[in-house]
Design a protein around this motif. Sequence first.
Motif, PDB file in Angstrom:
ATOM      1  N   SER A  34       0.849  -1.187   0.000  1.00 41.23           N
ATOM      2  CA  SER A  34       0.000   0.000   0.000  1.00 41.23           C
ATOM      3  C   SER A  34       0.884   1.236   0.000  1.00 41.23           C
ATOM      4  O   SER A  34       1.719   1.413   0.889  1.00 41.23           O
ATOM      5  N   VAL A  35       0.728   2.083  -1.022  1.00 39.48           N
ATOM      6  CA  VAL A  35       1.552   3.283  -1.178  1.00 39.48           C
ATOM      7  C   VAL A  35       0.646   4.502  -1.104  1.00 39.48           C
ATOM      8  O   VAL A  35      -0.206   4.705  -1.981  1.00 39.48           O
ATOM      9  N   PRO A  36       0.778   5.324  -0.075  1.00 38.11           N
ATOM     10  CA  PRO A  36      -0.056   6.527   0.041  1.00 38.11           C
ATOM     11  C   PRO A  36       0.045   7.405  -1.199  1.00 38.11           C
ATOM     12  O   PRO A  36       1.134   7.668  -1.703  1.00 38.11           O
ATOM     13  N   GLY A  37      -1.105   7.802  -1.726  1.00 40.47           N
ATOM     14  CA  GLY A  37      -1.136   8.673  -2.889  1.00 40.47           C
ATOM     15  C   GLY A  37      -1.110   7.958  -4.224  1.00 40.47           C
ATOM     16  O   GLY A  37      -1.428   8.559  -5.254  1.00 40.47           O
ATOM     17  N   ARG A  38      -0.738   6.674  -4.235  1.00 41.78           N
ATOM     18  CA  ARG A  38      -0.757   5.916  -5.491  1.00 41.78           C
ATOM     19  C   ARG A  38      -2.204   5.510  -5.768  1.00 41.78           C
ATOM     20  O   ARG A  38      -2.885   5.006  -4.873  1.00 41.78           O
ATOM     21  N   PRO A  39      -2.699   5.673  -7.004  1.00 44.04           N
ATOM     22  CA  PRO A  39      -4.124   5.419  -7.256  1.00 44.04           C
ATOM     23  C   PRO A  39      -4.554   3.972  -7.036  1.00 44.04           C
ATOM     24  O   PRO A  39      -5.725   3.718  -6.771  1.00 44.04           O
ATOM     25  N   VAL A  40      -3.633   3.034  -7.162  1.00 41.79           N
ATOM     26  CA  VAL A  40      -3.907   1.634  -6.838  1.00 41.79           C
ATOM     27  C   VAL A  40      -2.699   1.090  -6.076  1.00 41.79           C
ATOM     28  O   VAL A  40      -1.600   1.634  -6.153  1.00 41.79           O
ATOM     29  N   ASP A  41      -2.915   0.002  -5.318  1.00 41.27           N
ATOM     30  CA  ASP A  41      -1.811  -0.613  -4.595  1.00 41.27           C
ATOM     31  C   ASP A  41      -0.722  -1.070  -5.567  1.00 41.27           C
ATOM     32  O   ASP A  41      -0.990  -1.374  -6.735  1.00 41.27           O
ATOM     33  N   LEU A  42       0.496  -1.127  -5.069  1.00 41.84           N
ATOM     34  CA  LEU A  42       1.629  -1.624  -5.839  1.00 41.84           C
ATOM     35  C   LEU A  42       1.715  -3.135  -5.663  1.00 41.84           C
ATOM     36  O   LEU A  42       1.885  -3.630  -4.550  1.00 41.84           O
TER      37      LEU A  42
ATOM     38  N   GLU B 266       9.581   5.646  -8.700  1.00 43.54           N
ATOM     39  CA  GLU B 266       9.283   5.577  -7.271  1.00 43.54           C
ATOM     40  C   GLU B 266       8.832   4.180  -6.848  1.00 43.54           C
ATOM     41  O   GLU B 266       9.024   3.789  -5.693  1.00 43.54           O
ATOM     42  N   ASP B 267       8.241   3.411  -7.780  1.00 42.08           N
ATOM     43  CA  ASP B 267       7.863   2.035  -7.446  1.00 42.08           C
ATOM     44  C   ASP B 267       9.057   1.248  -6.909  1.00 42.08           C
ATOM     45  O   ASP B 267       8.936   0.460  -5.966  1.00 42.08           O
ATOM     46  N   MET B 268      10.219   1.452  -7.522  1.00 36.30           N
ATOM     47  CA  MET B 268      11.404   0.701  -7.117  1.00 36.30           C
ATOM     48  C   MET B 268      11.887   1.125  -5.739  1.00 36.30           C
ATOM     49  O   MET B 268      12.314   0.281  -4.931  1.00 36.30           O
ATOM     50  N   THR B 269      11.796   2.407  -5.448  1.00 35.59           N
ATOM     51  CA  THR B 269      12.155   2.873  -4.110  1.00 35.59           C
ATOM     52  C   THR B 269      11.189   2.312  -3.067  1.00 35.59           C
ATOM     53  O   THR B 269      11.608   1.891  -1.976  1.00 35.59           O
ATOM     54  N   HIS B 270       9.904   2.258  -3.390  1.00 34.92           N
ATOM     55  CA  HIS B 270       8.926   1.678  -2.462  1.00 34.92           C
ATOM     56  C   HIS B 270       9.230   0.206  -2.199  1.00 34.92           C
ATOM     57  O   HIS B 270       9.081  -0.279  -1.067  1.00 34.92           O
ATOM     58  N   ILE B 271       9.651  -0.508  -3.232  1.00 34.00           N
ATOM     59  CA  ILE B 271       9.998  -1.926  -3.054  1.00 34.00           C
ATOM     60  C   ILE B 271      11.176  -2.066  -2.098  1.00 34.00           C
ATOM     61  O   ILE B 271      11.156  -2.900  -1.178  1.00 34.00           O
ATOM     62  N   LEU B 272      12.195  -1.259  -2.297  1.00 36.29           N
ATOM     63  CA  LEU B 272      13.365  -1.347  -1.419  1.00 36.29           C
ATOM     64  C   LEU B 272      13.007  -0.942   0.004  1.00 36.29           C
ATOM     65  O   LEU B 272      13.478  -1.551   0.972  1.00 36.29           O
ATOM     66  N   ASP B 273      12.153   0.063   0.150  1.00 35.11           N
ATOM     67  CA  ASP B 273      11.713   0.465   1.483  1.00 35.11           C
ATOM     68  C   ASP B 273      10.927  -0.649   2.171  1.00 35.11           C
ATOM     69  O   ASP B 273      10.978  -0.783   3.396  1.00 35.11           O
ATOM     70  N   GLY B 274      10.192  -1.439   1.388  1.00 31.64           N
ATOM     71  CA  GLY B 274       9.353  -2.489   1.953  1.00 31.64           C
ATOM     72  C   GLY B 274       9.922  -3.879   1.832  1.00 31.64           C
ATOM     73  O   GLY B 274       9.178  -4.872   1.937  1.00 31.64           O
ATOM     74  N   LEU B 275      11.237  -3.973   1.634  1.00 30.31           N
ATOM     75  CA  LEU B 275      11.829  -5.279   1.348  1.00 30.31           C
ATOM     76  C   LEU B 275      11.655  -6.269   2.492  1.00 30.31           C
ATOM     77  O   LEU B 275      11.424  -7.461   2.257  1.00 30.31           O
TER      78      LEU B 275
END
Length: 321
Positions: free
Chosen positions: A27-35, A113-122
């Motif tokens: 779940s990414v705040p502000g993204r129109p759908v979940d990643l 930014e998707d890739m940064t979110h993945i690394l943040d949520g690894l």
Amino acid sequence: MSTSTATSADALGTPAPVLSFSPVVLSVPGRPVDLQVRVSAPATGTSLPLILLSHGHGPSNNLSSLNGYAPLANFWAAHGFAVVQPTHLTSRTLSHLVADAPGAPDFWRSRAEDMTHILDGLDMIERAVPQLAGRIDHTKVALAGHSLGGFTAALLLGAGLNDPDTGKVVHLVEPRIKAGVLLAAPGRGGDALNGPMAEQWPIIGAVDFSTMTAPALVVAGDKDDSRHFTDMGPDWHADPYTLAPGPKSLLTLFDAEHGLGGIAGYDAAETTDENPERVAALARLTAAYLHTQLHPGAPTWQGACEALTTGPNPIGRVESK
């Protein structure tokens, strides 16, 4: 199997069974759908290096998503990498949900930014995938992208981008990514971006490769003539190598078109240059490159390059700077 492909495969070891799990939902705040992401990894082993894989924007309904690029993802996972594939907002699988979302249609910032979110949520991703927790080495991260995914990879590896909305140069470099592979990525803008699609996708020509300092392997097909964007011919796809500072390597694949033999999916009908041997060799060469980049001093990439030139029918050539 030719000598040019067998030797590099041997250097990577025996392939292992692969576990593939999807979707893992972030779940990414502000993204129109979940990643949503797919995770593929060898069934055994620890300290696995990680490859983030950014899909392109092809005509298929599903290959431009977490469900694509199995010929690469499965090979990389079988040879010791964990592979994470997001479904970017450009995916046709989401077009009915995000057509009017901010950033459409290219979603250039969101894709990076998707890739940064993945690394943040690894850590969360590891826990969500059965038998994967604690097995990924978070310090050994690489990135690969095909076509529009190569554009995304360039931004994350340090390329600047002139934001058409603000006129300001934006940098989205992700320092946790140590090296990358750009597969049939777009080239320069300016006068070179003169095809009929240039006005619809001006963002393609807004990239400045001069700041893309991270190590990268650029892969270009010598028959990849993207007339919809440029009249430069196949050399346009070598621009991320030609215009970026070293250390860089360029793999030119002989007789390869934009699909590079069919990397987006097994038996994809729209692949114009289907060649399973080319795909297999590309998978091995990219794995060898990233293995050496993430394990400095390993001879894997050197061996793969030497093998490329010793076979009777080489699939391509490599140059470096």
